[in-house]
Design a protein around this motif. Structure first.
Motif, PDB file in Angstrom:
ATOM      1  N   THR A 166    -144.068 -79.506  50.350  1.00  0.00           N
ATOM      2  CA  THR A 166    -144.049 -80.417  51.539  1.00  0.00           C
ATOM      3  C   THR A 166    -146.032 -80.520  51.597  1.00  0.00           C
ATOM      4  OG1 THR A 166    -142.500 -79.356  52.965  1.00  0.00           O
ATOM      5  CG2 THR A 166    -144.278 -80.627  54.057  1.00  0.00           C
ATOM      6  N   ASP A 167    -146.644 -79.604  51.291  1.00  0.00           N
ATOM      7  CA  ASP A 167    -148.012 -79.772  51.162  1.00  0.00           C
ATOM      8  C   ASP A 167    -148.215 -80.615  50.002  1.00  0.00           C
ATOM      9  OD1 ASP A 167    -148.531 -78.227  53.311  1.00  0.00           O
ATOM     10  OD2 ASP A 167    -149.653 -76.526  52.221  1.00  0.00           O
ATOM     11  N   HIS A 168    -147.612 -80.264  48.970  1.00  0.00           N
ATOM     12  CA  HIS A 168    -147.841 -81.268  47.808  1.00  0.00           C
ATOM     13  C   HIS A 168    -147.610 -82.682  47.907  1.00  0.00           C
ATOM     14  CE1 HIS A 168    -147.325 -77.364  44.759  1.00  0.00           C
ATOM     15  NE2 HIS A 168    -148.587 -77.357  45.412  1.00  0.00           N
ATOM     16  N   GLU A 225    -156.912 -80.861  53.834  1.00  0.00           N
ATOM     17  CA  GLU A 225    -155.768 -80.409  53.173  1.00  0.00           C
ATOM     18  C   GLU A 225    -155.604 -79.686  51.959  1.00  0.00           C
ATOM     19  OE1 GLU A 225    -152.695 -80.954  54.649  1.00  0.00           O
ATOM     20  OE2 GLU A 225    -153.323 -82.414  56.165  1.00  0.00           O
ATOM     21  N   LEU A 226    -156.350 -79.715  50.964  1.00  0.00           N
ATOM     22  CA  LEU A 226    -156.578 -79.016  49.735  1.00  0.00           C
ATOM     23  C   LEU A 226    -157.072 -77.504  50.095  1.00  0.00           C
ATOM     24  CD1 LEU A 226    -157.462 -81.426  47.213  1.00  0.00           C
ATOM     25  CD2 LEU A 226    -155.365 -80.317  47.441  1.00  0.00           C
ATOM     26  N   ILE A 258    -156.103 -71.889  50.510  1.00  0.00           N
ATOM     27  CA  ILE A 258    -156.152 -70.656  51.295  1.00  0.00           C
ATOM     28  C   ILE A 258    -154.766 -69.843  51.184  1.00  0.00           C
ATOM     29  CG2 ILE A 258    -156.527 -69.509  53.435  1.00  0.00           C
ATOM     30  CD1 ILE A 258    -158.678 -71.710  53.962  1.00  0.00           C
ATOM     31  N   ILE A 259    -153.801 -70.811  51.555  1.00  0.00           N
ATOM     32  CA  ILE A 259    -152.493 -70.023  51.711  1.00  0.00           C
ATOM     33  C   ILE A 259    -151.953 -69.471  50.398  1.00  0.00           C
ATOM     34  CG2 ILE A 259    -152.056 -71.115  53.856  1.00  0.00           C
ATOM     35  CD1 ILE A 259    -149.836 -72.747  52.477  1.00  0.00           C
ATOM     36  N   GLU A 260    -152.428 -70.354  49.261  1.00  0.00           N
ATOM     37  CA  GLU A 260    -151.931 -70.030  48.156  1.00  0.00           C
ATOM     38  C   GLU A 260    -152.569 -68.677  47.370  1.00  0.00           C
ATOM     39  OE1 GLU A 260    -150.237 -73.860  45.645  1.00  0.00           O
ATOM     40  OE2 GLU A 260    -152.084 -73.550  45.285  1.00  0.00           O
ATOM     41  N   GLU A 261    -153.978 -68.917  47.737  1.00  0.00           N
ATOM     42  CA  GLU A 261    -154.692 -67.789  46.863  1.00  0.00           C
ATOM     43  C   GLU A 261    -154.873 -66.548  47.746  1.00  0.00           C
ATOM     44  OE1 GLU A 261    -158.661 -69.360  46.256  1.00  0.00           O
ATOM     45  OE2 GLU A 261    -158.062 -70.965  44.724  1.00  0.00           O
ATOM     46  N   GLU A 262    -154.537 -66.513  49.215  1.00  0.00           N
ATOM     47  CA  GLU A 262    -154.392 -65.319  49.948  1.00  0.00           C
ATOM     48  C   GLU A 262    -153.031 -64.712  49.862  1.00  0.00           C
ATOM     49  OE1 GLU A 262    -156.206 -65.859  53.758  1.00  0.00           O
ATOM     50  OE2 GLU A 262    -158.182 -66.742  52.976  1.00  0.00           O
ATOM     51  N   ILE A 263    -151.932 -65.439  49.852  1.00  0.00           N
ATOM     52  CA  ILE A 263    -150.814 -64.966  50.015  1.00  0.00           C
ATOM     53  C   ILE A 263    -149.811 -65.164  48.947  1.00  0.00           C
ATOM     54  CG2 ILE A 263    -148.528 -65.254  51.492  1.00  0.00           C
ATOM     55  CD1 ILE A 263    -150.590 -65.843  53.613  1.00  0.00           C
ATOM     56  N   PHE A 264    -149.601 -66.350  48.570  1.00  0.00           N
ATOM     57  CA  PHE A 264    -148.775 -66.889  47.572  1.00  0.00           C
ATOM     58  C   PHE A 264    -148.961 -66.100  45.997  1.00  0.00           C
ATOM     59  CE2 PHE A 264    -146.519 -69.608  44.691  1.00  0.00           C
ATOM     60  CZ  PHE A 264    -144.930 -69.245  44.880  1.00  0.00           C
ATOM     61  N   GLU A 318    -157.030 -73.855  37.935  1.00  0.00           N
ATOM     62  CA  GLU A 318    -157.139 -75.198  38.196  1.00  0.00           C
ATOM     63  C   GLU A 318    -157.662 -75.510  39.589  1.00  0.00           C
ATOM     64  OE1 GLU A 318    -153.015 -75.888  37.444  1.00  0.00           O
ATOM     65  OE2 GLU A 318    -153.290 -76.375  35.386  1.00  0.00           O
ATOM     66  N   HIS A 319    -157.674 -74.720  40.437  1.00  0.00           N
ATOM     67  CA  HIS A 319    -158.227 -74.678  41.679  1.00  0.00           C
ATOM     68  C   HIS A 319    -159.766 -74.798  41.672  1.00  0.00           C
ATOM     69  CE1 HIS A 319    -154.698 -72.761  44.627  1.00  0.00           C
ATOM     70  NE2 HIS A 319    -154.357 -73.764  43.916  1.00  0.00           N
ATOM     71  N   GLY A 320    -160.368 -74.076  40.939  1.00  0.00           N
ATOM     72  CA  GLY A 320    -161.660 -74.023  40.636  1.00  0.00           C
ATOM     73  C   GLY A 320    -162.197 -75.296  40.036  1.00  0.00           C
TER      74      GLY A 320
END
Length: 155
Positions: A9-11, A42-43, A48-54, A74-76
């Motif tokens: 959904t975010d994507h 948004e990014l 944050i949710i990807e790097e802290e949890i997923f 890729e985030h970097g």
């Protein structure tokens, strides 16, 4: 909402915003500024949710480790490009091409996540685990949105 649905959904939202940003020109200063600010927010929350949890949860599984490490990298790259865009006047002639490179990097990242990474996640997490991850990510998303000054999503 399970973790993969939340990320998808975010994507989709970010891809739509990027599609709106791409045709803007140096004359569309206000539009560019507003769209870029929205995309950046948004990014930031998404990372944050990807790097802290997923990502940390998925990285514990050996077969998924490399794709997760690539995701961090890729985030970097996107963070660097966003920082450069932020420091550049939106009416600069290089802003549009740099935004296009950022868009291409984000789209590539989304493709890899929704392909290989989601496939790995489905193999290592059962439905209950994906639901739990999704719940934790939704909670963190709400607090992250407040941290970056975005309005919390309405249900």
């Amino acid at each position: 909402m399970d973790a993969l649905t939340l990320l998808k959904t975010d994507h989709d939202k970010v891809k739509k915003l990027l599609a709106e940003l791409e045709p803007t020109t140096e004359r569309g200063v206000k539009t560019r500024q507003e769209l870029f600010a929205t995309i950046k927010g948004e990014l930031t929350v998404h990372e944050i949710i990807e790097e802290e949890i997923f990502y940390p949860e998925l990285k514990t599984h050996p077969k998924a480790r490399d794709i997760v490490l690539e995701g961090y990298e890729e985030h970097g790259v996107v963070d660097t490009l966003m920082g450069e865009l932020e420091d550049l006047p939106v009416d600069d002639e290089t802003w549009g091409p740099k935004a296009k490179v950022m868009k291409e990097n984000i789209e590539h990242h989304i493709e890899e996540e929704e392909g290989e990474m989601f496939k790995q996640a489905r193999q290592v997490f059962d439905d209950a685990e994906l639901d739990d991850l999704g719940r934790r990510m939704e909670e963190r998303k709400r607090s992250a949105m407040q941290e970056v000054g975005m309005a919390a999503p309405t249900r």
